[in-house]
Design a protein around this motif. Structure first.
Motif, PDB file in Angstrom:
ATOM      1  N   ALA A  31      -3.928  -3.744   7.185  1.00 56.14           N
ATOM      2  CA  ALA A  31      -2.556  -4.163   6.907  1.00 56.14           C
ATOM      3  C   ALA A  31      -2.203  -5.425   7.687  1.00 56.14           C
ATOM      4  O   ALA A  31      -1.577  -6.352   7.145  1.00 56.14           O
ATOM      5  N   GLU A  32      -2.599  -5.480   8.951  1.00 62.64           N
ATOM      6  CA  GLU A  32      -2.301  -6.658   9.769  1.00 62.64           C
ATOM      7  C   GLU A  32      -3.140  -7.859   9.345  1.00 62.64           C
ATOM      8  O   GLU A  32      -2.656  -8.999   9.362  1.00 62.64           O
ATOM      9  N   LYS A  33      -4.359  -7.609   8.951  1.00 62.71           N
ATOM     10  CA  LYS A  33      -5.249  -8.701   8.546  1.00 62.71           C
ATOM     11  C   LYS A  33      -4.719  -9.437   7.316  1.00 62.71           C
ATOM     12  O   LYS A  33      -4.731 -10.678   7.265  1.00 62.71           O
ATOM     13  N   GLN A  75      -6.477   4.092  11.974  1.00 61.31           N
ATOM     14  CA  GLN A  75      -6.790   2.910  12.770  1.00 61.31           C
ATOM     15  C   GLN A  75      -7.305   1.774  11.893  1.00 61.31           C
ATOM     16  O   GLN A  75      -6.909   0.614  12.039  1.00 61.31           O
ATOM     17  N   ALA A  76      -8.180   2.102  10.941  1.00 62.65           N
ATOM     18  CA  ALA A  76      -8.709   1.080  10.041  1.00 62.65           C
ATOM     19  C   ALA A  76      -7.620   0.543   9.119  1.00 62.65           C
ATOM     20  O   ALA A  76      -7.562  -0.663   8.833  1.00 62.65           O
ATOM     21  N   LEU A  77      -6.742   1.425   8.654  1.00 62.39           N
ATOM     22  CA  LEU A  77      -5.623   0.998   7.807  1.00 62.39           C
ATOM     23  C   LEU A  77      -4.743  -0.012   8.534  1.00 62.39           C
ATOM     24  O   LEU A  77      -4.336  -1.034   7.961  1.00 62.39           O
ATOM     25  N   ALA A 111     -11.591  -3.895   6.670  1.00 64.05           N
ATOM     26  CA  ALA A 111     -11.344  -4.401   8.022  1.00 64.05           C
ATOM     27  C   ALA A 111     -12.480  -5.306   8.492  1.00 64.05           C
ATOM     28  O   ALA A 111     -12.261  -6.261   9.249  1.00 64.05           O
ATOM     29  N   GLU A 112     -13.706  -5.007   8.043  1.00 62.88           N
ATOM     30  CA  GLU A 112     -14.868  -5.782   8.478  1.00 62.88           C
ATOM     31  C   GLU A 112     -15.136  -6.997   7.598  1.00 62.88           C
ATOM     32  O   GLU A 112     -15.953  -7.855   7.949  1.00 62.88           O
ATOM     33  N   LYS A 113     -14.475  -7.078   6.464  1.00 59.95           N
ATOM     34  CA  LYS A 113     -14.755  -8.146   5.503  1.00 59.95           C
ATOM     35  C   LYS A 113     -14.431  -9.520   6.091  1.00 59.95           C
ATOM     36  O   LYS A 113     -13.361  -9.737   6.674  1.00 59.95           O
ATOM     37  N   LYS A 114     -15.337 -10.447   5.955  1.00 59.44           N
ATOM     38  CA  LYS A 114     -15.135 -11.818   6.420  1.00 59.44           C
ATOM     39  C   LYS A 114     -14.197 -12.548   5.462  1.00 59.44           C
ATOM     40  O   LYS A 114     -14.399 -12.527   4.249  1.00 59.44           O
ATOM     41  N   PHE A 167       0.851  -1.186   0.000  1.00 57.79           N
ATOM     42  CA  PHE A 167       0.000   0.000   0.000  1.00 57.79           C
ATOM     43  C   PHE A 167       0.889   1.239   0.000  1.00 57.79           C
ATOM     44  O   PHE A 167       1.954   1.271   0.635  1.00 57.79           O
ATOM     45  N   LEU A 168       0.439   2.290  -0.698  1.00 57.13           N
ATOM     46  CA  LEU A 168       1.045   3.616  -0.621  1.00 57.13           C
ATOM     47  C   LEU A 168      -0.065   4.593  -0.254  1.00 57.13           C
ATOM     48  O   LEU A 168      -1.045   4.731  -0.992  1.00 57.13           O
TER      49      LEU A 168
END
Length: 611
Positions: free
Chosen positions: A241-243, A235-237, A346-349, A222-223
């Motif tokens: 990124a961790e997910k 926070q969402a980013l 972030a919420e995507k299953k 990501f850029l």
């Protein structure tokens, strides 16, 4: 103001600001805005901050907007007041910051007769001057239009539209009573809903991004640009990124969107770039670069380096209503709200089966290899020695690293334009809370000195530090008096190198211009601050900075710390090497030189970033 009391135009304007939850207005007084000043003074919720100069007031409004995620407001007289707003208007326009500028004009009956400070078409025609910097320009001549015109002026002043508006009101119209039907009405939705308005996510495009890239085995990075740089989006980013275990680089204007000590941090790409970001993006290791909220302008694209696009897919997501200047990018932009996009991702299953686990394992191995490249390239650290003729001045990078270690991680950091901007972008390791502020696109010198006041007033619960230089202080340093007047607790760190640093390097090293144009008098900024009622301390050695910062943190009002620094070459060369005579060239990057056991250079503070 009672609900049944008659309101004049000025009070109606102020009432509309109250409805928008604006609690600070920045201004310079004058006879042409007396009615507006009276209305502001009577407001139960709005505090007036009187600046030393209209340009400073405009910068304050800009900083307030960035930190509050509302819009900024500044008020002044027509003519010279509006003309002094112009540098602030240009800076806000360049970074797309929502600000409302209100000017008080000469009386309607005096227009076009050679009246003193006439800003109308019969005078200097200021509306035409500012029109190129505004989405809406309103010349309010009729009190009966007040509701419609204020709605037109304020509808775009949010972080979805990111507009700017200029409203000019003749002084006699300011005093006219407004019929009750034209008084400012409350919006049908709550203020929190108003401030939260944003561009929705493009669900179909994000589903495709997941299916084809994030859930696949491709090496993806990501850029992040300026429109991904706020606390909520950051926070969402981080969660996304961790997910998906995706490494993240930011542009200079996006710095602050991601924690730079995180294992997935690539650092800054472009101006003041980090070696790890250059390796990840400018070599053939990357399959796809996903850009969020960046124009990919000159500074964000490494001087339009061909390496940015070569050998990889580049996918750009943006939510700007204004077409960015990306003529050098062949691909079109996917229109999708940046904050909304990361929250949806972030919420995507995600199915956590063997296939996805294998994808993560491959991506983790690749990221681990990327992390063998340091953020900092040791060949550039203090390279070439000092350019200045003094051996007693500190290296700016050491000062910045010490500041980064000592200041609380939630500090709002406001950075000015000059040589110190390079060292701050390179050595300040962001905590990734959307708390790094700089006028990146236009970069007027002295912006941060005033903007820091607006940032602190918008977020009083956070420490606020402004990092600036002596050249910037010569332009707008007087605004520290505004901070003293209102006891706004801003810590000013002045890196005094007695030069226009970035230009001085060219003059001495390259002989581009005569050195006489770049040297500055070695002013005593500590004494200057004390003369304006600002507590100050002079720092000559690095260890003295600890005590000075401790004293500043405990002080009730503004505090200035003057640090004597030398003029050093920039701590990297990637940005400069990426262009020759204005044309993009192939960037030299030797991965082998940057890997191995020399992972970083500098004191133990810089080594904390190695994973």
């Amino acid at each position: 103001m009672g609900s049944h009391a008659s309101l004049n135009v000025s009070k109606t304007v102020v009432k509309s600001l109250e409805v928008a939850n604006i609690d600070h207005v920045f201004l310079v007084p004058g006879k042409l805005i007396y009615p507006l000043l009276e209305a502001i003074d009577e407001s139960p919720t709005i505090r007036a901050i009187v600046g030393a100069h209209e340009t400073g007031s405009a910068f304050m409004a800009d900083g307030y907007a960035r930190a509050s995620r509302k819009f900024g407001v500044c008020v002044g007289i027509s003519g010279p007041g509006t003309m002094n707003f112009v540098p602030g208007m240009a800076a806000a326009q360049a970074d797309r910051i929502p600000v409302l500028y209100i000017a008080g004009g000469v009386s309607s009956g005096a227009e076009g007769k050679g009246a003193f400070q006439d800003g109308t078409q019969g005078g200097i025609f200021e509306s035409a001057v500012v029109r190129g910097l505004m989405e809406d320009v309103v010349d309010l001549k009729n009190k009966g239009n007040i509701q419609a015109e204020m709605r037109r002026a304020t509808d775009g002043l949010n972080w979805m539209r990111r507009a700017r508006s200029f409203v000019s009101i003749p002084v006699d119209v300011q005093q006219q009573d407004v019929p009750s039907s034209q008084e400012a009405a409350r919006t049908p939705y709550s203020q929190s809903e108003f401030n939260a308005r944003e561009v929705p996510a493009n669900r179909a495009a994000l589903d495709a991004l997941c299916d084809q890239y994030l859930l696949g085995s491709k090496r993806v990075a990501f850029l992040i640009g300026s429109r991904g740089n706020d606390a909520r989006t950051a926070q969402a980013l981080l969660e996304v990124a961790e997910k998906f275990h995706v490494p993240v680089a930011t542009t200079l204007s996006g710095k602050g969107a991601f924690p730079e000590k995180h294992p997935l941090a690539l650092g800054v790409y472009g101006f003041a770039s980090h070696s790890r970001a250059v390796r990840a993006i400018n070599t053939d290791e990357l399959d796809a670069l996903i850009v969020f909220g960046s124009d990919l302008n000159q500074r964000d694209s490494m001087n339009w380096s061909r390496k940015l696009l070569a050998g990889k897919e580049v996918i750009v997501f943006d939510d700007s209503f204004d077409p960015p200047a990306t003529g050098h990018i062949a691909q079109g932009t996917i229109f999708s709200g940046i904050g909304a996009s990361f929250r949806l991702l972030a919420e995507k299953k995600v199915e956590t089966g063997a296939g996805f686990r294998q994808v993560l394992q491959k991506r983790k191995a690749w990221v681990a290899d990327l992390n063998t490249t340091a953020l900092y390239d040791y060949q550039f650290e203090q390279a070439g020695g000092q350019v200045s003729d003094s051996d007693q001045r500190l290296y700016p990078g050491d000062v910045v690293k010490r500041l980064c270690r000592l200041l609380p991680k939630d500090s709002n950091v406001v950075v000015d334009s000059g040589a110190h901007r390079i060292f701050m972008a390179h050595y300040w390791l962001s905590s990734g809370m959307g708390n790094y502020f700089s006028s990146s696109s236009l970069a007027p010198m002295g912006w941060a000195i005033a903007a820091g006041i607006g940032v602190k007033l918008a977020a009083p619960e956070r420490p606020c530090v402004v990092v600036t230089g002596d050249g910037c202080m010569m332009m707008h340093g007087i605004e520290i008096q505004t901070a003293a007047r209102y006891r706004v607790k801003v810590i000013y760190v002045v890196l005094n190198n007695a030069a226009h640093g970035a230009i001085h390097i060219d003059a001495v090293d390259k002989g581009s211009i005569s050195e006489q144009f770049t040297r500055l008098p070695n002013h005593d900024w500590t004494a200057f601050a004390a003369s304006l009622g600002v507590a100050a301390r002079h720092v000559q050695c690095l260890d003295d900075l600890d005590g000075a910062l401790s004293e500043a943190m405990q002080h009730a009002g503004p505090f200035l710390i003057e640090v004597k620094t030398g003029v050093f070459p920039a701590p990297n060369r990637y940005y400069a090497q990426a262009t020759t005579h204005g044309e993009a060239v192939e960037l030299e990057f030797d991965v082998r030189r940057l890997t191995g056991d020399r992972a970083d250079v500098g004191d133990d503070e810089s080594c904390e970033i190695i994973v």
